[in-house]
Design an enzyme around this catalytic site. Structure first.
Site, PDB file in Angstrom:
ATOM      1  N   SER B  57     -18.012  22.293   1.856  1.00  0.00           N
ATOM      2  CA  SER B  57     -17.411  23.440   1.189  1.00  0.00           C
ATOM      3  C   SER B  57     -17.425  23.222  -0.331  1.00  0.00           C
ATOM      4  O   SER B  57     -17.859  22.179  -0.814  1.00  0.00           O
ATOM      5  CB  SER B  57     -15.981  23.655   1.689  1.00  0.00           C
ATOM      6  N   GLY B  58     -16.963  24.214  -1.066  1.00  0.00           N
ATOM      7  CA  GLY B  58     -16.923  24.115  -2.524  1.00  0.00           C
ATOM      8  C   GLY B  58     -18.058  24.871  -3.186  1.00  0.00           C
ATOM      9  O   GLY B  58     -18.152  24.906  -4.414  1.00  0.00           O
ATOM     10  N   HIS B  59     -18.943  25.472  -2.366  1.00  0.00           N
ATOM     11  CA  HIS B  59     -20.081  26.215  -2.906  1.00  0.00           C
ATOM     12  C   HIS B  59     -19.940  27.719  -2.643  1.00  0.00           C
ATOM     13  O   HIS B  59     -20.920  28.452  -2.643  1.00  0.00           O
ATOM     14  CB  HIS B  59     -21.382  25.728  -2.271  1.00  0.00           C
ATOM     15  N   LYS B 107     -29.598  22.477   4.103  1.00  0.00           N
ATOM     16  CA  LYS B 107     -29.880  22.022   2.744  1.00  0.00           C
ATOM     17  C   LYS B 107     -30.192  20.522   2.799  1.00  0.00           C
ATOM     18  O   LYS B 107     -29.537  19.766   3.527  1.00  0.00           O
ATOM     19  CB  LYS B 107     -28.669  22.262   1.819  1.00  0.00           C
ATOM     20  N   ASP B 112     -26.045  16.190   5.793  1.00  0.00           N
ATOM     21  CA  ASP B 112     -26.343  17.438   6.503  1.00  0.00           C
ATOM     22  C   ASP B 112     -27.512  17.261   7.470  1.00  0.00           C
ATOM     23  O   ASP B 112     -27.460  17.708   8.614  1.00  0.00           O
ATOM     24  CB  ASP B 112     -26.677  18.555   5.500  1.00  0.00           C
ATOM     25  N   HIS B 221     -23.166  19.295  -6.489  1.00  0.00           N
ATOM     26  CA  HIS B 221     -21.957  18.478  -6.309  1.00  0.00           C
ATOM     27  C   HIS B 221     -21.645  17.729  -7.593  1.00  0.00           C
ATOM     28  O   HIS B 221     -20.911  16.746  -7.597  1.00  0.00           O
ATOM     29  CB  HIS B 221     -22.146  17.466  -5.177  1.00  0.00           C
TER      30      HIS B 221
END
Lengths: 338, 338
Positions: B57-59, B107, B112, B221
């Site tokens: 998360s965070g995107h 990605k 991932d 990131h």
């Protein structure tokens, strides 16, 4: 000051050039005077009421992002945080006029009120009938740095939507103005800032906040709010905003609302949704279940980190206008999803 | 650290609760395991290929903001900047499967890749056929902090759009995967950061930049880029990004592209449009005139200030899929506007 700009004096012109290049199907940018209008293919037909708004830049997507079918005919962007002069307002008026008069939506700041007033006088001299609608939805302070009375903030977008849908369906000048005033009378907002923004041609932050401080009731130009408070949780901050807004509006169980959680420009989406979560909880506690949620950057203050909460009470007619189709850069709703 | 959050460990869960409350017509959030799926009314019919994506998360709005008709069936959000584990990926796979197999868009980050691989194995054990499509569009660095090979960044959204439109119209598993791979092969991106972001559970900025420094080629990131350069004008910075991206893509006169100027979360809209203005100028100089512009926050890094430039080469088939209708939180295109 680090900004993705070329020249502090050219920020507005160059960003509007980019806007026109990116959205040629929706808007056009005109220079001298600088205005943003609907693109050729989307201009209203003869006999429809025109609708314009404007004000200092730096609050993007307001106002140019709301030009298009179902909302504004034209927007008048002033320099960053500075009202546009009567000349471009008059140019936008001439563009918007289709023989049925033009409605101005004006945020309550002394400069805007003065310049839109002067433009309205110029318009009357050219036999264009103008109705002005003032938006003063910010419950934080009664008078402030740039304002006699309350400031106009994020609720402006909702007033533009209501008036735009009314004008688009063919209502007459008095009806569009009346519905816009009803919308303005039923909307309240309040915001907080976690950090200041820097006006490009000034080059330094508009105010200083301590590492643990929040400006509560901040204006969209970084004007002081009602109180500087220690940093608190998202729920505590949301409760402060929600209580003030809901109480001032006199919101009651069973009513219908638009609930707009507005980012100030530099706030991550995840934080806006944490705030919306609390707003939804509070509305449920209050017995308000018919909610049209909006979460995102609508009326910003450059890169300011912060959030505002806006509630608009809806009757059946306002709800229909909020739900009507629109096709603008920052508010698109097709007929299927309404 | 000042953030509009309640608890650093609950940021993802609470913001997804807010997302579901704000957009019940588009998505649903499921807990344990945490996934975001299409809402009940928009689930694909039996026989259609499923499509999922996910990652740290965070995107936001990636990936949950692209769940809905014409794009993803489900998104798998990990903790902030941390890959989701195979369990929720498998749950999303089961949701998305309509008997015709499921495509994963991944990605290129080590975590991932590993976790989606494991989930694909679990899916095969349940007789769900899975095709994986890797996105590695970032031309800044060949290997990085979290990656063997190039990183997957903003181009991911365009791959999700292409694959989503293909799956929605009823293409079979091999076709959806092939088109997604064609999209991935034809997209390149690069970004810069003007400021770092702060991961909530870490509590301090992920890197330090001097008052006059820019991290060129930054990862989403906050990973180091290719070079730390002195602050320059928007046009100069855009040229660095554009040159690297266009050259790596081998872009030539007469080709068609998507040109995406992506905000990193804390960048004002006006700055993004100044960057887009330059991208449009450079494309015109290159003889590229058929452009689908996109400007906004699509793949962010919390409140990072910065921008990335993405170009995707389109052939007729990719163009049709990019233009196809979609109805998600962050990408809506009705059939009339396509």
């Amino acid at each position: 000051m680090k900004k993705l700009i070329n020249d502090a004096e050219q920020v507005v012109v160059e960003s509007l050039e980019g806007l026109a290049l990116a959205h040629p199907d929706i808007i056009e940018t005109h220079q001298e005077p600088l205005i943003v209008t609907r693109s050729a293919g989307t201009v209203k037909e003869r006999g429809r009421v025109g609708l314009i708004s404007g004000g200092g830049s730096g609050h993007e997507p307001l106002h140019a992002g709301f030009v298009g079918r179902g909302m504004l005919d034209a927007a008048v962007p002033g320099p960053v945080f500075t009202s546009p002069t009567p000349d471009p307002i008059m140019a936008a008026t001439s563009f918007a006029d289709q023989g049925a008069g033009v409605v101005y939506i004006v945020k309550n700041y002394t400069g805007d009120v003065l310049n839109f007033d002067t433009a309205a006088e110029l318009a009357e001299m050219e036999d264009i009938e103008v109705e002005q609608v003032l938006v003063d939805d910010d419950v934080a302070v009664e008078d402030s740095t740039f304002t006699a009375g309350r400031r106009g903030v994020a609720g402006t977008v909702l007033v533009e939507k209501v008036a735009g849908a009314s004008a688009e369906r063919g209502d007459d000048l008095q009806t569009v103005a009346r519905l816009a005033r009803t919308a303005a009378k039923n909307v309240r907002s309040m915001g907080v800032a976690l950090s200041a923004c820097t006006v490009p041609h000034v080059g330094k932050p508009s105010f200083e906040l301590g590492e643990n401080e929040v400006e509560c009731g901040v204006g969209i130009h970084g004007e002081p709010g009602c109180e500087r408070i220690p940093m608190a949780s998202a729920d505590e901050i949301t409760d402060i905003l929600f209580d003030r807004v809901a109480q001032d509006l006199g919101l009651r169980a069973g009513e219908s609302v638009v609930a707009l959680v507005n980012g100030m420009g530099g706030t991550p989406s995840s934080e806006l949704y944490i705030v919306y979560r609390r707003v939804a909880q509070r509305l449920a506690e209050l017995g308000v279940e018919d909610i049209r949620p909006m979460v995102g950057n609508y009326v910003t203050s450059l890169e300011m980190r912060g959030v505002s909460v806006t509630l608009m009470r809806l009757d059946e007619e306002l709800a229909e206008l909020i739900d009507a189709p629109a096709h603008t850069i920052a508010w698109t709703r097709d007929s299927a999803s309404s």
